[in-house]
Every structure is written in C-alpha cells, then in structure tokens.
Design a protein around this motif. Structure first.
Motif, PDB file in Angstrom:
ATOM      1  N   PRO A 215      -4.305  -4.972   2.776  1.00  0.00           N
ATOM      2  CA  PRO A 215      -4.108  -3.649   3.308  1.00  0.00           C
ATOM      3  C   PRO A 215      -3.029  -3.749   2.679  1.00  0.00           C
ATOM      4  CG  PRO A 215      -3.539  -4.595   5.088  1.00  0.00           C
ATOM      5  CD  PRO A 215      -4.334  -5.561   4.213  1.00  0.00           C
ATOM      6  N   PHE A 216      -3.109  -3.692   1.220  1.00  0.00           N
ATOM      7  CA  PHE A 216      -1.590  -2.795   0.240  1.00  0.00           C
ATOM      8  C   PHE A 216      -1.846  -1.727  -0.273  1.00  0.00           C
ATOM      9  CE2 PHE A 216      -0.690  -8.277   0.348  1.00  0.00           C
ATOM     10  CZ  PHE A 216      -0.150  -7.897   1.751  1.00  0.00           C
ATOM     11  N   PHE A 217      -0.490  -1.261  -0.233  1.00  0.00           N
ATOM     12  CA  PHE A 217      -0.417  -0.320  -1.632  1.00  0.00           C
ATOM     13  C   PHE A 217       1.033   0.016  -2.358  1.00  0.00           C
ATOM     14  CE2 PHE A 217       1.995   1.045   1.877  1.00  0.00           C
ATOM     15  CZ  PHE A 217       3.367   1.182   1.594  1.00  0.00           C
ATOM     16  N   TYR A 218       0.466  -0.103  -3.346  1.00  0.00           N
ATOM     17  CA  TYR A 218       2.090   0.058  -4.848  1.00  0.00           C
ATOM     18  C   TYR A 218       3.157   0.610  -4.283  1.00  0.00           C
ATOM     19  CZ  TYR A 218      -2.107  -1.344  -7.820  1.00  0.00           C
ATOM     20  OH  TYR A 218      -2.814  -2.338  -8.874  1.00  0.00           O
ATOM     21  N   SER A 219       4.619  -0.539  -4.162  1.00  0.00           N
ATOM     22  CA  SER A 219       5.615   0.356  -4.355  1.00  0.00           C
ATOM     23  C   SER A 219       6.819  -0.541  -3.776  1.00  0.00           C
ATOM     24  CB  SER A 219       5.219   1.212  -2.425  1.00  0.00           C
ATOM     25  OG  SER A 219       4.483  -0.364  -1.085  1.00  0.00           O
ATOM     26  N   TYR A 220       7.777  -0.198  -3.707  1.00  0.00           N
ATOM     27  CA  TYR A 220       9.147  -0.648  -3.917  1.00  0.00           C
ATOM     28  C   TYR A 220      10.087   0.274  -2.196  1.00  0.00           C
ATOM     29  CZ  TYR A 220       8.024  -2.891  -8.056  1.00  0.00           C
ATOM     30  OH  TYR A 220       7.607  -2.864  -9.795  1.00  0.00           O
ATOM     31  N   THR A 221      10.964  -0.770  -1.728  1.00  0.00           N
ATOM     32  CA  THR A 221      11.839  -0.107  -0.658  1.00  0.00           C
ATOM     33  C   THR A 221      13.249  -0.997  -1.318  1.00  0.00           C
ATOM     34  OG1 THR A 221      10.915   0.132   0.687  1.00  0.00           O
ATOM     35  CG2 THR A 221      12.433  -0.798   1.492  1.00  0.00           C
ATOM     36  N   LEU A 222      13.680   0.085  -1.090  1.00  0.00           N
ATOM     37  CA  LEU A 222      15.657  -0.183  -1.275  1.00  0.00           C
ATOM     38  C   LEU A 222      16.528   0.282  -0.335  1.00  0.00           C
ATOM     39  CD1 LEU A 222      18.156  -1.638  -2.842  1.00  0.00           C
ATOM     40  CD2 LEU A 222      17.850   0.675  -3.524  1.00  0.00           C
TER      41      LEU A 222
END
Length: 625
Positions: A215-222
């Motif tokens: 259950p993932f989605f493409y993304s990044y976090t800072l």
C-alpha cells in the motif's frame, strides 16, 4: 512493442518447468545504444528496482523486463555497444535462459569481468535514482584501480526508448487508522539537531496503490526541526487529504506540498544553507539524493532512517489490530487446507487453482485489501524452488503422492500477514517426515526462546537451523524478516541475519528444507516480540501444522508442551471467529487438527533410524542453495 519469438528461434536450452517463449529485444537495444553514443558512455547499467529501492515494483518501473524479457524479481543488466548481459541469482538462471533472446548473455560470474571489458578511461553510465549507496560503493570498488569510472545520468535512458511505458495509477493516497502522524513527527523531532530525508508512507500513516502487493505511493519527505516537506504527484491529492496533512498552515507540524519531480532541486537548495546537517538511512536512500549532500560534514547516516526504526515497533493499538487481522486470515488458510484435503484425491486441483482459492477466500474477509505478495503454491519438485510461483507453463496437478507447500499472505486495513504451511495428503516417506519435524523443531525453538533485549539476529538463525544441522541439512535463505502493519510484508528492520528485534516488533520465522527435484518444506509464522529486559515471542499466526508429518518421538517434552499450548491458543481465538462466520465444518476441521499431542518425554537430541539418517545425509548434496 515487444514481440514473442518461437522457441525454435531461441539459442539456448529449455526446461519443462519454466516459460517456453522469449522476447525479441533487438529494437530496444538498438535505440538504447543510440542514446548512449552522444553521452560518450561505453556501458549502461540497468538495475531491477525503482527510485525507492522497492522489493516489488510497479509495471512502469519494470525497465529490466522491458529491456531483457526476463521477469524475475532480482537481476541487473549491463549493455555495451556490442554486448548485452544479465546477472541474476541461481534460482532464476533457468527462467532467464527461457525468457531472453540471443541478444543477451546470462552471466553467472562477477559483474567485474564484463565491466572491465570497457576500454581504459571509459565511462559507465547509471541512473542514480536506481542505485543504493551500497550498490554504488560495490561498483566503485570494482572499478577503483582500473581507470574506468561510473557516471551518474539522472535522466533514465531506458525510459527514453520505452514508448508505451505504463503511466502512474490515478489512485489517490489515503490516510490509515494507525498511530497519528503528529505523534510520529513529534517523537522524531525531539532532541535531534539534524534534518531528515524519509519515505513518507510510515511518517504520515498514508497508504496508496502504486506498488503491487504493497500500500505505497510514490513520494519523498524532507523533515526538519521546523518544516515538513512532502514531494508527491500533486494532481492526486484531494482537498480532504490536504486538510489531513495540515497543508494550509506553516507551523512545524504542517506539511508543505511540492511536486514529486522537484525533490532534487529542493534538497540541493536546502543543503546549501549554512549549518544544515542531513540524516539519511543508507539502506533505502537512492544515490541521486545522497550525491547532493555535500560537503560530507553535512551528512549523517545510519543503516535505517528513524522512521523505519520507529514504525518497526508496533504500539499497543497496532499490536491488537495486527492480531485481529491474523485471526481472520487464519480462517482463509484453514478454508484452503480443508478444501484441498477433500478435493485433491479426485485429481481436479492444481497449483494455480489452489493459489486462486486462497486469494478468493482472503478477499471475502473483513477489511481485506488483496494479497501481500504473489502466492507461492508449489507441489513436488516445484516446492524445492524456494521462491517458486506457478504459471500456466509450470502449473502442476496436486496429488496425494507429493508434498505441497503454500506460502501466502494478505493485506488488511488492520494488518499484514505472511504464513507458510506444508502438507501431505498421502503417505509421506520417513525422510520427508523427519525433515518436516526438524524444520518444525527449529520454528518452535526460536518461538519459545527467551533472550536479553538487543541480542542480534544471528543467534536466532542458529536456533532455527540446529535441528537440521544435527543431521547435516540446512536451507539457503534467511530464517526471518520484519512484517509491517498494512505495509510491506518484508520490513527489513528486524531481519534476523544482522538486525535486532526490539519489544513490539512484528516479524516472522521461516525455517525450511529443500531437496532438489523432489520436495520442499517451509513453516512460517508471524510473531510479536514482547517483554522488558528479557524478551520472547507471541505467535500470532493461527493455523495448525500437518499432524501426518510430525514425528513426536523427535520432539522434546518442552517442544510438545509449546505445541499443545499453541494449539490451545488456536482453539481459543479461532473458534469464536469461525462460529461468527457460520463456518461449522471449518470449525470441526480446526478442532480435529489441534488435538493435543501426548507427552512422550523424548529428548530433542533423539537420533533417527540409521536408514533415515543415511538418506538425510545423502540429500545434503541436493539441497537448494
């Protein structure tokens, strides 16, 4: 488009167990080489992963399969102007030979040999988004003294020649009802004078559908001390989701939204600020992000990011709902085993029909969101391939004369499951029975052990293998891995080979034995670690083992006691659930298969008969590595 070739056009040997067609890759290789020339690179590396180094990848990231025709889950290709080669591990060699055309060479030696064919002074191109730090380090070591260099090319060359590359799914990420993201952020921000680059799914308790079985989605976090940046495909965010993320404010717990493709530019600008120090987890950070963090004194690393270590430890709510999910999951697996027990003697069922059946039964359970991985449904010699999954070409009919292994799992809103059971519907041989019992002994010995907090996983590996080692047997995969909560089925934070399993961690045990071209055995259960200074495991998988395959004379009284307590737990937890679903026949099946074993008082070190012992020793030479 890819064009299938007839078997007669393929210049390699075939196998009766794997697909019989190959893919014509002439056109894509020609176009890739044309893209390589103006860049002045002598070779181009194509890994089988995505920008987030995922275990499973979406169809749009299957660049290795597009270029080679090979669809296995592990592999790397190297293309030069005159040659093309694929490396994969031994379990996929036959499959690769069947799927690749004569443009490709299957390599079983080191990649160094092929890379060193590049002329001295030559450059070897790669997409930094598809390289981990470890991968880059390995290649750099190979080329270190050879006057050849790696060259980072951030625009993927395969994507440029893949005309009909699948698009990103239109699904919208959604929030999950586990621990609230604000609590996670606050715990990470406390007393940490550094900034972080993180995967967002665990940080925000968001889920998506971009990756198969996950259950993932493409993304990044800072994440910084006073800002949270989420890089995501903006057209997929609803107003409701923006409200959930506090996207309209500017406080330290408000999420600032940016486009997915802007992550490099933003991180580069951020790192250029004075006094910034960035913390990354080296295991799942791609090289494209890593190479932006300069100079090195601005970089802080650990094997895993704090998000991964935090989400590996389940809180009380997560542990409770994970157990609930396993109760319902056990219903589906018991439905499968009961159905097969009745149907296999008629000769009508196959590996594929069994896989379809268990997937369908899981889909009927409350809060089901599909399988957590491709079901391994394997009979006879196919089960000797540890990671086999059936296809139309390899599908075998199930019979009472062969052992059957089913490794399957489900995604539920309240948990992720992974369970393996091995059964025999006829009369198992003495060797099969002893091998199964020794695999079970390994499972029990880990499950009942008590150990000091922080003890490394390698000690658990020894417990899982000891009963097999006593008769010269072993298995060629790890004994366990971490398990997520409506997340990835393989959460490596608790990998036994090198990691620690802290209190509250969910993980699995999966000892096995595989006799080549004959049979395979694996027993896998999910457990939750609990305790304080000393820890032990609570088994949350709730499906009985095959009584026909258990030789109780090999078990110690302590092992039989553990088995009886486990069966009592299955009755106590599963009985009411089967009643509530109106499954009376399944309830009777469960009660029959969880009858307590008589205490034999035997020793765990009991020796087998000389004949069985000899057969087991001889089978060592056929063990799958």
């Amino acid at each position: 488009a890819q064009v299938g070739l007839q078997v007669s056009c393929v210049c390699f040997s075939v196998s009766q167990y794997l697909p019989s067609t190959a893919v014509n890759t002439t056109l894509q290789l020609k176009e890739l080489r044309e893209r390589m020339r103006p860049l002045n690179i002598s070779a181009y590396i194509i890994p089988g992963t995505d920008a987030h180094l995922s275990e499973y990848i979406a169809p749009r990231d299957a660049r290795l399969a597009f270029m080679t025709g090979f669809t296995g889950s592990s592999g790397t290709a190297v293309v030069t102007q005159t040659k093309a080669a694929l490396w994969t591990d031994s379990r996929y060699w036959v499959q690769a030979e069947r799927q690749m055309d004569c443009n490709w060479e299957l390599q079983t030696d080191s990649k160094a040999d092929r890379l060193l064919e590049v002329p001295p002074g030559g450059q070897i191109g790669f997409d930094p988004f598809l390289f981990s730090l470890e991968t880059h380090g390995d290649y750099s070591l190979i080329l270190e003294s050879s006057n050849r260099t790696l060259r980072s090319i951030p625009v993927n060359l395969v994507d440029q020649v893949w005309k009909d590359r699948p698009s990103i799914a239109a699904d919208t990420p959604h929030d999950w009802s586990g621990r609230h993201s604000q609590l996670v952020c606050e715990s990470l921000l406390t007393d940490r004078p550094v900034r972080f680059c993180f995967p967002p799914s665990g940080l925000f308790n968001l889920r998506g559908n971009d990756i198969p079985y996950n259950p993932f989605f493409y993304s990044y976090t800072l994440l910084t001390l006073d800002e949270i940046w989420l890089f995501v495909h903006m057209d997929r965010l609803t107003e409701e989701l923006k409200v959930y993320l506090n996207a309209s404010c500017t406080g330290p717990l408000c999420v600032r939204l940016r486009g997915y493709d802007s992550v490099l530019e933003h991180v580069k600008q951020y790192v250029s600020r004075p006094g910034v120090k960035v913390w990354i987890g080296t295991e799942y950070t791609n090289y494209a992000l890593y190479e932006l963090i300069t100079p090195q004194d601005k970089l802080m690393t650990s094997t895993y990011s704090p998000v991964l270590t935090t989400k590996a430890v389940k809180d009380e709510t997560e542990q409770r709902i994970l157990r609930d999910a396993h109760v319902r999951d056990a219903v589906a697996v018991i439905q499968l085993l009961m159905w097969l027990e009745k149907s296999v003697p008629s000769g009508a069922e196959t590996e594929l029909s069994a896989a379809d059946y268990v997937n369908k039964r899981r889909s009927e359970q409350k809060d089901s969101r599909g399988p957590s991985f491709e079901t391994i449904s394997a009979s006879g010699p196919n089960a000797a391939l540890a990671h086999y999954s059936p296809t139309n070409e390899t599908n075998r009919r199930l019979t009472v004369d062969e052992m059957y292994l089913v490794d399957s799992g489900g995604q539920y809103l309240d948990g992720t499951t992974d369970i393996t059971r091995t059964v025999h519907w006829g009369k198992p041989t003495a060797m099969q029975k002893e091998a199964y019992t020794r695999v079970l002994m390994g499972n029990i010995e880990i499950s009942r052990t008590i150990f000091p907090s922080g003890k490394r996983g390698v000690n658990m590996e020894m417990l899982g293998r000891r009963a097999l080692w006593e008769v010269g047997l072993d298995y060629g995969h790890g004994t366990g891995h971490g398990v997520g909560n409506y997340f990835g089925v393989h959460e490596c934070m608790s990998c036994f080979s090198s990691r620690r399993g802290p209190e509250g961690a969910a993980q699995c045990f999966k000892p096995g034995y595989y006799k080549e071209n004959d049979f395979g055995i694996r027993i896998e259960d999910v457990v939750v670690t609990y305790g304080n200074n000393y820890l032990t495991f609570d088994t949350v998988s709730l499906v009985p083992y095959d009584r026909k395959l258990i030789d109780t004379s090999l078990l110690s009284s302590e092992q039989i006691q553990w088995l009886n307590q486990y069966y009592g737990k299955i009755r106590r937890l599963l009985g009411p659930e089967l009643d509530s679903q109106g499954l009376r026949e399944e309830r009777e099946w469960m009660l029959k298969h969880t009858e307590p074993f008589a205490q034999s008082g035997s020793s765990a070190a009991a020796s087998s008969s000389s004949l069985t012992f000899l057969l087991l020793i001889l089978s060592l030479f056929h063990n799958v590595v």
